[in-house]
Design a protein around this motif. Structure first.
Motif, PDB file in Angstrom:
ATOM      1  N   HIS A  10       0.835  -1.197   0.000  1.00 26.52           N
ATOM      2  CA  HIS A  10       0.000   0.000   0.000  1.00 26.52           C
ATOM      3  C   HIS A  10       0.866   1.241   0.000  1.00 26.52           C
ATOM      4  N   ASN A  11       0.341   2.281  -0.586  1.00 23.86           N
ATOM      5  CA  ASN A  11       1.004   3.569  -0.617  1.00 23.86           C
ATOM      6  C   ASN A  11       0.713   4.246   0.715  1.00 23.86           C
ATOM      7  N   PRO A  12       1.723   4.498   1.549  1.00 27.15           N
ATOM      8  CA  PRO A  12       1.469   5.063   2.874  1.00 27.15           C
ATOM      9  C   PRO A  12       0.899   6.483   2.830  1.00 27.15           C
ATOM     10  N   ARG A  13       1.144   7.198   1.760  1.00 27.21           N
ATOM     11  CA  ARG A  13       0.643   8.567   1.666  1.00 27.21           C
ATOM     12  C   ARG A  13      -0.845   8.597   1.349  1.00 27.21           C
ATOM     13  N   THR A  14      -1.283   7.729   0.407  1.00 29.10           N
ATOM     14  CA  THR A  14      -2.678   7.763  -0.035  1.00 29.10           C
ATOM     15  C   THR A  14      -3.500   6.600   0.490  1.00 29.10           C
ATOM     16  N   GLY A  15      -2.836   5.522   0.918  1.00 29.22           N
ATOM     17  CA  GLY A  15      -3.548   4.346   1.391  1.00 29.22           C
ATOM     18  C   GLY A  15      -3.994   3.421   0.273  1.00 29.22           C
ATOM     19  N   ASP A  16      -3.696   3.785  -0.983  1.00 26.50           N
ATOM     20  CA  ASP A  16      -4.076   2.942  -2.120  1.00 26.50           C
ATOM     21  C   ASP A  16      -3.332   1.616  -2.080  1.00 26.50           C
TER      22      ASP A  16
END
Length: 50
Positions: A20-26
Motif C-alpha cells: 500500500h502507498n502510505p501517503r494515499t492508502g491505495d
C-alpha cells in the motif's frame, strides 16, 4: 558464486505481492523480482567476531 573464505552469493526470487502507498492508502501491486543474497562463510564470521 563463491569466494573462498569470504562467502557465497545467491539469487532469491520474490513473488508478486500486494502493498500500500502510505501517503494515499491505495493498494498497489509490487512486481516480482530477483534479489541478491550474501551468506558469510564461517571463516569470515570467526575473523569478524574474534
Amino acid at each position: 558464486m563463491a569466494l573462498k573464505g569470504f562467502g557465497t552469493f545467491t539469487v532469491h526470487h520474490l513473488a508478486e505481492r500486494k502493498g500500500h502507498n502510505p501517503r494515499t492508502g491505495d493498494v498497489i501491486t509490487i512486481a516480482a523480482c530477483r534479489k541478491p543474497v550474501f551468506k558469510a562463510s564461517n571463516e569470515l564470521k570467526k575473523r569478524l567476531n574474534s
